[in-house]
Design a protein around this motif. Structure first.
Motif, PDB file in Angstrom:
ATOM      1  N   ALA A 136      56.295   5.553  54.389  1.00 22.33           N
ATOM      2  CA  ALA A 136      57.523   5.714  53.605  1.00 22.33           C
ATOM      3  C   ALA A 136      58.673   4.949  54.237  1.00 22.33           C
ATOM      4  CB  ALA A 136      57.872   7.195  53.482  1.00 22.33           C
ATOM      5  N   ILE A 137      58.734   4.945  55.558  1.00 21.62           N
ATOM      6  CA  ILE A 137      59.797   4.190  56.237  1.00 21.62           C
ATOM      7  C   ILE A 137      59.656   2.708  55.939  1.00 21.62           C
ATOM      8  CG2 ILE A 137      60.472   3.380  58.541  1.00 21.62           C
ATOM      9  CD1 ILE A 137      60.470   6.162  59.505  1.00 21.62           C
ATOM     10  N   MET A 138      58.412   2.245  55.859  1.00 20.48           N
ATOM     11  CA  MET A 138      58.188   0.824  55.580  1.00 20.48           C
ATOM     12  C   MET A 138      58.363   0.510  54.101  1.00 20.48           C
ATOM     13  SD  MET A 138      56.718  -0.542  58.536  1.00 20.48           S
ATOM     14  CE  MET A 138      55.127  -0.633  59.242  1.00 20.48           C
ATOM     15  N   GLY A 139      58.651   1.512  53.278  1.00 23.36           N
ATOM     16  CA  GLY A 139      58.952   1.243  51.886  1.00 23.36           C
ATOM     17  C   GLY A 139      57.823   1.507  50.921  1.00 23.36           C
ATOM     18  N   MET A 140      56.764   2.191  51.365  1.00 22.39           N
ATOM     19  CA  MET A 140      55.692   2.522  50.437  1.00 22.39           C
ATOM     20  C   MET A 140      56.023   3.844  49.742  1.00 22.39           C
ATOM     21  SD  MET A 140      51.939   1.638  51.895  1.00 22.39           S
ATOM     22  CE  MET A 140      51.920   1.775  53.637  1.00 22.39           C
TER      23      MET A 140
ATOM     24  N   TYR B  28      63.732   4.796  47.412  1.00 23.34           N
ATOM     25  CA  TYR B  28      63.277   5.389  48.669  1.00 23.34           C
ATOM     26  C   TYR B  28      63.245   6.913  48.607  1.00 23.34           C
ATOM     27  CZ  TYR B  28      63.050   1.117  51.454  1.00 23.34           C
ATOM     28  OH  TYR B  28      62.685  -0.093  51.974  1.00 23.34           O
ATOM     29  N   LEU B  31      60.846   8.621  50.814  1.00 27.12           N
ATOM     30  CA  LEU B  31      61.205   8.675  52.229  1.00 27.12           C
ATOM     31  C   LEU B  31      62.106   9.880  52.491  1.00 27.12           C
ATOM     32  CD1 LEU B  31      61.063   7.464  55.015  1.00 27.12           C
ATOM     33  CD2 LEU B  31      62.943   5.958  54.425  1.00 27.12           C
ATOM     34  N   MET B  34      59.885  12.736  52.705  1.00 29.64           N
ATOM     35  CA  MET B  34      59.146  12.789  53.972  1.00 29.64           C
ATOM     36  C   MET B  34      60.041  13.253  55.119  1.00 29.64           C
ATOM     37  SD  MET B  34      56.062  12.291  53.476  1.00 29.64           S
ATOM     38  CE  MET B  34      55.650  12.451  55.214  1.00 29.64           C
ATOM     39  N   VAL B 117      63.251  -1.109  61.541  1.00 28.27           N
ATOM     40  CA  VAL B 117      62.904  -1.255  60.133  1.00 28.27           C
ATOM     41  C   VAL B 117      64.160  -1.067  59.286  1.00 28.27           C
ATOM     42  CG1 VAL B 117      61.343  -0.493  58.325  1.00 28.27           C
ATOM     43  CG2 VAL B 117      60.738  -0.119  60.685  1.00 28.27           C
ATOM     44  N   PHE B 119      65.743   0.379  55.908  1.00 30.31           N
ATOM     45  CA  PHE B 119      65.703   1.174  54.692  1.00 30.31           C
ATOM     46  C   PHE B 119      67.130   1.662  54.510  1.00 30.31           C
ATOM     47  CE2 PHE B 119      64.286   3.815  58.235  1.00 30.31           C
ATOM     48  CZ  PHE B 119      65.167   4.882  58.189  1.00 30.31           C
TER      49      PHE B 119
END
Lengths: 423, 282
Positions: A136-140, B28, B31, B34, B117, B119
């Motif tokens: 999820a962090i990588m955008g999936m 997102y 995310l 998560m 990263v 986001f």
């Protein structure tokens, strides 16, 4: 092929030193000039070239200066350069971790960066939960991860541990899991920075294979930053050399590597005592290295099988230095940066006679195959790094009738010549 | 950052002042989910009581408040039973304070992840606000249990129509905490001075908010000073709706709402500006 990444006049400025009240006055000055007086940022005009070892003459430094690149879709591009040349800064700009000071970057599609794998892993969560988190962090999206979950687990080779918290994993397993997620991102542009240095040999092979698949099929674009010339040569078609924040050279990967290695040659011509790019506390400093042949002559080219003495001279900071342990090592690398062999005083004794000021390694029969090798010097006093210089000298080796039959070893048969007879 | 019509993403040094990029944030959303899940799952890992701590914490605080402020200091609770009065104030205030404290460290505590990263950085403070909401609802359930117990004992408390404002009050607390939190986190990336201010500032702020005392005990002509604090009318409305005691005024509630909107807007502007290159200064 359409353009995948276009970098136009990109520069990145960093401020040296610590952040303190001095920074505040610069900030106020910058705000006053740009916002109130509507003039150009006064600190953009200054700043010196990014030469790590030179003494700073300005508080600002250009980590990258006027970089222009155009990378076509499907290209696998190697970016090489010495430490501090700006490679990682460039990748950081591309992966949008920080913004450029000037210039623009345009790209098409999703960029996935393997700057460091396993980002966002939480030690308390299980491998499975971390796959979702990291993905999820990588955008999936979650649906995307669920679809690829089996493949990811399989690739990582951690199936048995997948419902165990990651804090129980070995470091290698954590990396495997992180890389497995990243490898299944299916981005249009993949940015890789030296990740292959981790994991065991089996996994590295798998990782390189995956990267080759990624770059060969489906027209993905890959940017690969590494010091390992073998890996760069195997993977990339074209390359860039970065030097002090500028693009030094660009072209086909063969030309780029050749030129980069030539650049390293300049080093061997200057006096060892004056080399600035060295690490260590300086208690000991290497001053000279000589390769001596049988007749006592100093030379740089030897034949396979010839006896060789490597004489290393050094001086010590303090004549009264008493050390419990000390050692001097010689590391010999091939031109691609792979370690070929290693010699150390440590193999015979815990100490070196520091007062003598030199140490001699005698090799009765040199069994390295034809080629040019880089020599690194390393010393340690009482467990602390004293002096360490990479690529301090070069030694050329030619093959000359080692087996006394007038035959030569074909190309690419390893860097070792074995002394054997046929019965 | 913007996407132009050829499908190119563009990275430039400067951006428009207000670039909310809501579409990116929505992309997102998994995310956010998560992060919320991670916060909740890992908060009480390797504890025996687990999520029970969500409940123990406010109950112990209530007991302590009853003893210190009720018995020792003798501060009035407006005729409402102590546990009910304190608990009502504590759960809403704690939600606000926890959100504020945690979101104000967004950049400094997440620099490891942010440094690797990209986001939308707003994902993190938003998920903190949501995961604290779970804790709030568990505590709210306990509040309702205490409430029912007391109403069976015949204390004569009854909710009124204003209790319907509860969801709004929670959203307002969340918005205020998020707004202040991201302002603080943006301002502390370069200069850490404000972190020290915030640490005890939140504690002092509680005493300036009618958590442990009812606003009605203040002189009527001085009450407006307290109501300048946007949290005052939120907490008072909450108590008014649930218990029937408290100072309620539509105009002060509206004031708090506008206050929240401005804070949130300002916070987003500053946050968006800082997130682009805070890695260089953090």
């Amino acid at each position: 092929m359409p353009t995948a990444i276009k970098i136009e006049n990109v520069s990145k400025q960093y401020r040296l030193g610590v952040i303190s009240t001095g920074t505040l006055s610069h900030d106020l000055n910058r705000w006053w000039t740009t916002r109130v007086l509507r003039r150009e940022d006064p600190y953009l005009k200054i700043g010196s070239v990014n030469d790590r070892s030179a003494k700073a003459d300005s508080e600002y430094v250009w980590a990258l200066k006027d970089i222009n690149m155009e990378i076509e879709q499907g290209d696998v591009v190697g970016i090489i350069g010495k430490n501090g040349a700006g490679k990682s800064t460039l990748l950081k700009l591309l992966s949008r971790v920080t913004k450029p000071t000037t210039g623009t970057i345009k790209y098409r599609g999703r960029i996935a960066s393997l700057l460091e794998v396993g980002t966002g892993f939480h030690p308390e969560m299980t491998g499975r939960e971390n796959i979702y988190m990291n993905g999820a962090i990588m955008g999936m999206t979650r649906a995307e991860i669920t679809r690829k979950l089996d493949e990811i687990v399989d690739f990582s080779g951690c199936e048995r541990y997948i419902d165990t918290p990651v804090k129980r994993y070995s470091s290698g397993m954590t990396v495997r899991l992180g890389f497995a997620v990243a490898a299944h991102l299916d981005p249009e542009i993949l940015v890789v920075d030296e990740v292959l240095a981790v994991g065991d040999a089996e996994f590295q092979k798998k990782a390189i294979g995956k990267m080759q698949d990624v770059s060969k099929g489906e027209g993905r674009t890959v940017l690969f930053v590494s010091h390992n010339m073998t890996a760069v040569k195997n993977l990339c078609k074209t390359g860039y050399i970065l030097k002090n924040g500028l693009i030094d050279y660009t072209g086909s990967i063969e030309n780029v590597i050749e030129r980069y290695l030539d650049g390293q040659d300049e080093r061997s011509k200057i006096n060892i005592g004056e080399i600035k790019e060295r690490q260590g506390n300086g208690l000991l400093r290497f001053t000279d290295i000589k390769f001596i042949d049988e007749s006592g002559q100093s030379k740089e080219t030897f034949e396979v099988g010839e006896p060789l003495r490597i004489c290393i001279a050094f001086k010590i900071e303090n004549e009264a230095l008493k050390s419990a342990t000390s050692r001097i090592d010689i590391g010999i690398n091939d031109m691609m940066g792979n370690r070929v062999t290693w010699l150390s005083t440590y193999m015979y004794s815990d100490t070196v006679d520091l007062k003598k000021g030199n140490v001699v390694f005698e090799i009765p029969q040199l069994l390295l195959n034809e080629g040019t090798y880089n020599v690194n010097l390393f010393s340690q006093i009482d467990g602390d790094l004293a002096d360490w210089i990479c690529n301090v000298a070069k030694i050329n080796i030619v093959f000359h009738d080692f087996y006394k039959e007038g035959r030569v070893i074909p190309e690419r048969q390893g860097c070792l010549v074995t002394n054997f007879i046929l019965k | 950052m913007k996407m132009n019509k050829n499908g190119y993403t563009e990275i430039t040094p400067n951006d428009r002042l207000l670039n909310l990029n809501l579409r990116e944030l929505i992309a997102y959303k998994d995310l956010i989910y998560m992060y919320v899940k991670r916060d909740i799952v890992t908060m009480y890992k390797q504890t025996i009581l687990g999520p029970l701590w969500f409940v123990i914490q406010p109950i112990l605080t209530t007991v302590m408040f009853m003893f210190v402020f009720g018995n020792l200091a003798g501060i009035s609770t407006d005729g409402i039973p102590g546990p009910l009065f304190y608990f009502a104030g504590i759960i809403l205030w704690n939600y606000f304070a926890d959100c504020l404290n945690k979101t104000s460290g967004t950049f400094t505590t997440n620099q490891n992840v942010f440094g690797k990263v990209y986001f939308p950085r707003l994902v993190v403070p938003i998920s903190v606000t949501i995961s604290n909401l779970v804790k709030f609802f568990i505590q709210f359930a306990i509040f309702i249990i205490i409430y029912i117990v007391y109403s069976f004992k015949g204390v004569g408390i009854a909710p009124n129509w204003y209790a319907l404002l509860f969801p709004l009050l929670v959203v307002m607390s969340a918005g205020l905490a998020l707004g202040f939190g991201i302002i603080f986190s943006s301002m502390t990336t370069k200069y850490r001075d404000l972190t020290f201010l915030l640490q005890f500032g939140v504690q002092l702020w509680m005493y300036a908010t009618p958590v442990i005392y009812p606003l009605s005990t203040m002189p009527a002509d001085k009450q407006w000073i307290f109501q300048l604090n946007p949290m005052t009318s939120i907490i008072e409305t909450f108590k008014y709706g649930a218990i029937g005691n408290g100072v309620f005024s539509w105009s002060w509630l509206l004031y708090s709402l506008i206050f929240m909107a401005i804070t949130l807007l300002l916070g987003t502007i500053i946050f968006n500006k800082v997130e682009k290159d805070f890695m260089d200064t953090v």
